[in-house]
Design a protein around this motif. Structure first.
Motif: not given
Length: 78
Positions: A20-25
């Motif tokens: 799974r891939y998660q956009l983070q900031t």
């Protein structure tokens, strides 16, 4: 990463199926505090594109983004 009028697009290279891939900031790289944006996206072997609204005045000039790979979800059919 490509900047549109008020959108940023983030692309990955090929992904790993079941990962799974998660956009983070974050706005503070020194604090090592990353915040998830949206839900994780499953890998399929193809590239992924994440698109997110971005307003420099709202988030600040030092906003960083990343897309880490997460472990696959637990099997639910056991």
């Amino acid at each position: 990463m490509r900047r549109n009028a008020r959108l940023f697009d983030f692309g990955t290279s090929t992904t790993t199926p079941r990962a799974r891939y998660q956009l983070q900031t974050t706005t503070d790289l020194g604090a090592d505090s990353w915040f998830d944006m949206g839900d994780p996206v499953p890998g399929s072997g193809a590239a992924l594109i994440f698109e997110t609204p971005y307003d420099r005045a709202e988030k600040g000039a030092q906003t960083a983004f990343r897309v880490p790979s997460l472990p696959p979800p637990p099997d639910t059919d056991r």
